[in-house]
Design an enzyme around this catalytic site. Structure first.
Site, PDB file in Angstrom:
ATOM      1  N   GLU A   1      -7.850  -5.283  -0.144  1.00 37.04           N
ATOM      2  CA  GLU A   1      -8.430  -6.063  -1.241  1.00 37.04           C
ATOM      3  C   GLU A   1      -8.363  -7.568  -1.009  1.00 37.04           C
ATOM      4  O   GLU A   1      -9.164  -8.307  -1.555  1.00 37.04           O
ATOM      5  CB  GLU A   1      -7.718  -5.733  -2.554  1.00 37.04           C
ATOM      6  CG  GLU A   1      -7.636  -4.268  -2.882  1.00 37.04           C
ATOM      7  CD  GLU A   1      -8.980  -3.636  -3.170  1.00 37.04           C
ATOM      8  OE1 GLU A   1     -10.007  -4.265  -2.888  1.00 37.04           O
ATOM      9  OE2 GLU A   1      -8.990  -2.506  -3.667  1.00 37.04           O
TER      10      GLU A   1
ATOM     11  N   HIS B   1       0.843  -1.195   0.000  1.00 35.83           N
ATOM     12  CA  HIS B   1       0.000   0.000   0.000  1.00 35.83           C
ATOM     13  C   HIS B   1       0.873   1.237   0.000  1.00 35.83           C
ATOM     14  O   HIS B   1       1.941   1.235   0.621  1.00 35.83           O
ATOM     15  CB  HIS B   1      -0.920   0.007   1.235  1.00 35.83           C
ATOM     16  CG  HIS B   1      -2.075   0.929   1.074  1.00 35.83           C
ATOM     17  ND1 HIS B   1      -2.008   2.253   1.438  1.00 35.83           N
ATOM     18  CD2 HIS B   1      -3.297   0.732   0.546  1.00 35.83           C
ATOM     19  CE1 HIS B   1      -3.163   2.827   1.153  1.00 35.83           C
ATOM     20  NE2 HIS B   1      -3.956   1.935   0.599  1.00 35.83           N
TER      21      HIS B   1
HETATM   22  C1  LIG Z   1      -0.781  -0.664  -3.948  1.00 31.86           C
HETATM   23  C2  LIG Z   1       0.499  -0.340  -4.730  1.00 31.86           C
HETATM   24  C3  LIG Z   1       0.139   0.136  -6.116  1.00 31.86           C
HETATM   25  C4  LIG Z   1       1.302   0.752  -3.980  1.00 31.86           C
HETATM   26  O1  LIG Z   1       2.371   1.076  -4.777  1.00 31.86           O
HETATM   27  P1  LIG Z   1       3.521   2.134  -4.481  1.00 31.86           P
HETATM   28  O2  LIG Z   1       3.302   2.834  -3.198  1.00 31.86           O
HETATM   29  O3  LIG Z   1       3.654   2.961  -5.715  1.00 31.86           O
HETATM   30  O4  LIG Z   1       4.740   1.174  -4.268  1.00 31.86           O
HETATM   31  P2  LIG Z   1       5.950   1.043  -5.244  1.00 31.86           P
HETATM   32  O5  LIG Z   1       5.473   0.750  -6.627  1.00 31.86           O
HETATM   33  O6  LIG Z   1       6.829   2.229  -5.009  1.00 31.86           O
HETATM   34  O7  LIG Z   1       6.631  -0.268  -4.689  1.00 31.86           O
HETATM   35  C5  LIG Z   1       7.685  -0.283  -3.755  1.00 31.86           C
HETATM   36  C6  LIG Z   1       8.428  -1.585  -3.894  1.00 31.86           C
HETATM   37  O8  LIG Z   1       7.636  -2.650  -3.367  1.00 31.86           O
HETATM   38  C7  LIG Z   1       7.355  -3.604  -4.396  1.00 31.86           C
HETATM   39  N1  LIG Z   1       5.942  -3.979  -4.280  1.00 31.86           N
HETATM   40  C8  LIG Z   1       4.913  -3.165  -3.949  1.00 31.86           C
HETATM   41  N2  LIG Z   1       3.767  -3.874  -3.916  1.00 31.86           N
HETATM   42  C9  LIG Z   1       4.084  -5.147  -4.240  1.00 31.86           C
HETATM   43  C10 LIG Z   1       3.322  -6.327  -4.377  1.00 31.86           C
HETATM   44  N3  LIG Z   1       2.014  -6.348  -4.176  1.00 31.86           N
HETATM   45  N4  LIG Z   1       3.969  -7.460  -4.729  1.00 31.86           N
HETATM   46  C11 LIG Z   1       5.300  -7.462  -4.939  1.00 31.86           C
HETATM   47  N5  LIG Z   1       6.077  -6.365  -4.822  1.00 31.86           N
HETATM   48  C12 LIG Z   1       5.470  -5.219  -4.478  1.00 31.86           C
HETATM   49  C13 LIG Z   1       7.617  -2.899  -5.700  1.00 31.86           C
HETATM   50  O9  LIG Z   1       7.986  -3.829  -6.697  1.00 31.86           O
HETATM   51  C14 LIG Z   1       8.738  -1.971  -5.326  1.00 31.86           C
HETATM   52  O10 LIG Z   1       9.933  -2.706  -5.306  1.00 31.86           O
HETATM   53  P3  LIG Z   1      11.320  -2.038  -5.814  1.00 31.86           P
HETATM   54  O11 LIG Z   1      11.648  -1.035  -4.739  1.00 31.86           O
HETATM   55  O12 LIG Z   1      12.225  -3.217  -5.877  1.00 31.86           O
HETATM   56  O13 LIG Z   1      11.053  -1.405  -7.155  1.00 31.86           O
HETATM   57  C15 LIG Z   1       1.371  -1.622  -4.839  1.00 31.86           C
HETATM   58  O14 LIG Z   1       1.695  -2.074  -3.557  1.00 31.86           O
HETATM   59  C16 LIG Z   1       0.713  -2.721  -5.664  1.00 31.86           C
HETATM   60  O15 LIG Z   1       0.836  -2.738  -6.884  1.00 31.86           O
HETATM   61  N6  LIG Z   1      -0.002  -3.702  -4.994  1.00 31.86           N
HETATM   62  C17 LIG Z   1      -0.698  -4.733  -5.716  1.00 31.86           C
HETATM   63  C18 LIG Z   1      -2.036  -4.225  -6.218  1.00 31.86           C
HETATM   64  C19 LIG Z   1      -3.076  -4.029  -5.125  1.00 31.86           C
HETATM   65  O16 LIG Z   1      -3.186  -4.843  -4.217  1.00 31.86           O
HETATM   66  N7  LIG Z   1      -3.843  -2.938  -5.237  1.00 31.86           N
HETATM   67  C20 LIG Z   1      -4.885  -2.568  -4.312  1.00 31.86           C
HETATM   68  C21 LIG Z   1      -4.473  -1.413  -3.453  1.00 31.86           C
HETATM   69  S1  LIG Z   1      -5.590  -1.086  -2.139  1.00 31.86           S
END
Ligand SMILES: CC(C)(COP(=O)(O)OP(=O)(O)OC[C@H]1O[C@@H](n2cnc3c(N)ncnc32)[C@H](O)[C@@H]1OP(=O)(O)O)[C@@H](O)C(=O)NCCC(=O)NCCS
Length: 521
Positions: A458, A405
């Site tokens: 989720e 998140h």
């Molecule tokens: C929710 C979300 C978009 C937040 O993203 P964010 O704050 O932009 O986080 P980032 O994209 O900066 O990710 C940070 C790191 O954690 C990793 N990461 C984040 N969520 C991850 C996940 N669900 N699975 C695997 N790796 C994940 C990223 O690959 C990144 O790694 P890196 O530093 O090696 O590049 C992200 O966690 C995600 O895509 N989750 C899956 C989708 C989901 O469950 N969405 C519903 C949200 S309520």
């Protein structure tokens, strides 16, 4: 002495947060080789080093964009032609605050860490933003972090999220406490009018106002069969987006700039009351079934399940879905809420703002994950397959749906509550889900150390809705139905004290003005 030192908190040193070893390239290598290395290591920059390990340049994603825009050949262009030579560097014993100031002052996203003339690491804006003690107040005028992470863009009285504590609230109440104590219509009133109903008479008054609005205007109901039939694949949220646009137009919504609070609130009431009816009618029509008319005697969630399934649900199912709905009404300045406020800031009508918000919610990184989380459970199938499946997915660079998140770096309070609800409903998926959750957290901690990735709302939302007979394709629309209440509360707040939201961007393309080329041939 710095603020942190005065408070007795030790300042974090660059050495503690930098990434090492650094992904590097030489000046003589080609752009194709350097880009391949960046892609493989999933990093946004490579440091260019000479034979003595000295940092002579840096090649970043931005340089790659300039390169792509120039249309040059990656297999022949050299790193030396596109890198930034003699980059600014930072000492590993500098404080995070110093590095932050340096990055923001120059608009850099990455800065090489150099000790005794040798490259020892790299630190990125993202690394710095992750450590909460940095408050980028003054730096904002220069450069905001990608994705606006940590940037404050408004004042609100609607609610907030405290990510590090795992706490969120609607006005002055904990959202989880509200979900356990009050029905959703009470909270709807709290968000629209500023107070929970204090008496049953006040509650009944709110019901008498919103429940008749569940029935759709004839001019909208007539068109729904066409919307439901459009396209080879039925995407319920797209159909809803279209129907909400129609509802606003057919109901004569006027620009928010031209209407008073009472008229805008009336538009908001109508929209929030009608959305569950639109979702269920569109869904049933696409299944070849007749829509079920709303029942004003039923509470919000019971009526929603009734219109969806054609029979009055058990109290247990209605209560479970209602808790999910309450847990998702509002959640800080998430992407769809921000979208609704941006659109409202232009003075557009409420229908336009809600349609835009639905569009933002439709992306899998925001609202589109609950069915994907359940799909993941199905693909894993049995507990013994969980570890290898999850490990392979993360190693491939896939995101595990239902984890991570932007704001919560600890347990998401919504997932804790929904796990309780899912547990009370029981069912065979629950045991598998618990195992997958625990395994995924371990795998993420091992393969993505320091990222603090936990279960988000989720993951268990999907299980709760599945147990209550909500079809997967309606998961995101169900989220939209309750979030519409939050969007509308924000629209009312934005309109009440409006200023056009209009940020800026740094231009990073080829230096203008270039002569406009004549067409050849
Ligand atoms: C929710 C979300 C978009 C937040 O993203 P964010 O704050 O932009 O986080 P980032 O994209 O900066 O990710 C940070 C790191 O954690 C990793 N990461 C984040 N969520 C991850 C996940 N669900 N699975 C695997 N790796 C994940 C990223 O690959 C990144 O790694 P890196 O530093 O090696 O590049 C992200 O966690 C995600 O895509 N989750 C899956 C989708 C989901 O469950 N969405 C519903 C949200 S309520």
């Amino acid at each position: 002495m710095s603020e942190a030192e005065k408070l007795g908190t030790p300042e974090r040193k660059i050495r503690d947060i930098m990434s090492a070893p650094v992904v590097s390239a030489t000046a003589a290598e080609t752009i194709a080789v350097a880009a391949g290395r960046m892609r493989e290591a999933k990093v946004g920059a490579v440091v260019v080093v000479d034979g003595d390990g000295r940092a002579t340049g840096i090649l970043t994603e931005r340089d790659m964009l300039r390169f792509a825009a120039a249309g040059s050949d990656a297999s022949t262009a050299k790193v030396s032609e596109w890198m930034t030579a003699e980059p600014d560097t930072v000492d590993p014993d500098a404080t995070a605050r110093d590095a932050f100031a340096r990055l923001s002052e120059h608009g850099y996203r990455h800065i090489p860490v150099v000790e005794g003339g040798r490259l020892v690491g790299i630190v990125s804006m993202r690394d710095l933003m992750r450590i909460a003690m940095i408050q980028p107040v003054e730096a904002l005028a220069h450069e905001t972090p990608r994705g606006l992470e940590g940037v404050v863009v408004a004042e609100t009285g609607i609610g907030d999220v405290r990510g590090l504590e795992g706490f969120y609230h609607y006005r002055q109440y904990s959202a989880v406490d509200l979900a356990k104590a009050r029905p959703i219509e009470d909270i709807w009133r709290l968000l629209f009018d500023g107070a929970l109903p204090a008496t049953t008479a006040e509650r009944d008054g709110f019901h008498a106002e919103n429940r008749p609005l569940r029935a759709l205007p004839d001019s909208v109901a007539r068109v729904l069969p066409e919307i439901a039939a459009a396209g080879d694949t039925f995407i319920p949220l797209d159909a809803l987006r279209t129907a909400v646009s129609l509802l606003g137009a057919a109901s004569g919504f006027r620009p928010s700039l031209d209407v008073d609070h009472a008229e805008l609130r009336a538009n908001a009431m109508l929209t929030c009351a009608a959305i569950p009816t639109l979702i269920t009618a569109l869904y049933r029509l696409r299944q070849g079934l007749e829509p079920v008319a709303p029942d004003p005697a039923l509470g919000y969630a019971a009526n929603y399940l009734y219109m969806m399934q054609g029979k009055v649900p058990s109290d247990e199912h209605a209560a479970a879905v209602e808790k999910y709905l309450i847990s998702t009404i509002d959640h800080g300045f998430n992407a769809s809420t921000f979208t609704a406020r941006v659109i409202t800031s232009t003075g557009a009508d409420l229908g336009a703002a809600v349609v835009g918000a639905i569009g933002a919610l439709s992306g899998p990184l925001h609202g589109g994950a609950p069915s994907r989380a359940l799909d993941m459970l199905d693909q894993i199938g049995t507990a013994d397959r969980a570890e290898p499946w999850l490990r392979a997915a993360v190693e491939r660079g896939d995101r595990l749906m239902g984890f991570g998140h932007r704001v919560y770096k600890t347990d998401d309070p919504r997932s804790l509550m929904l796990r309780e609800v899912a547990e009370s409903l029981g069912g065979e998926k629950m045991e598998l889900a618990r195992h997958i959750e625990a395994t995924a957290i371990d795998v993420l901690a091992e393969l993505k150390p320091g990222r603090k990735l936990y279960t988000n709302v989720e993951f268990y939302a999907g299980i709760v809705m599945d147990s209550c007979g909500v079809p997967r394709e309606l998961f995101t629309p169900t989220f939209a139905s309750s979030r519409a209440i939050g969007w509308c509360a924000h629209i009312l707040e934005q309109a009440a004290d409006n200023r056009l939201i209009r940020p800026s961007a740094h231009y990073r393309g080829e230096a203008p003005p270039q002569p406009v080329p004549a067409i050849i041939g």
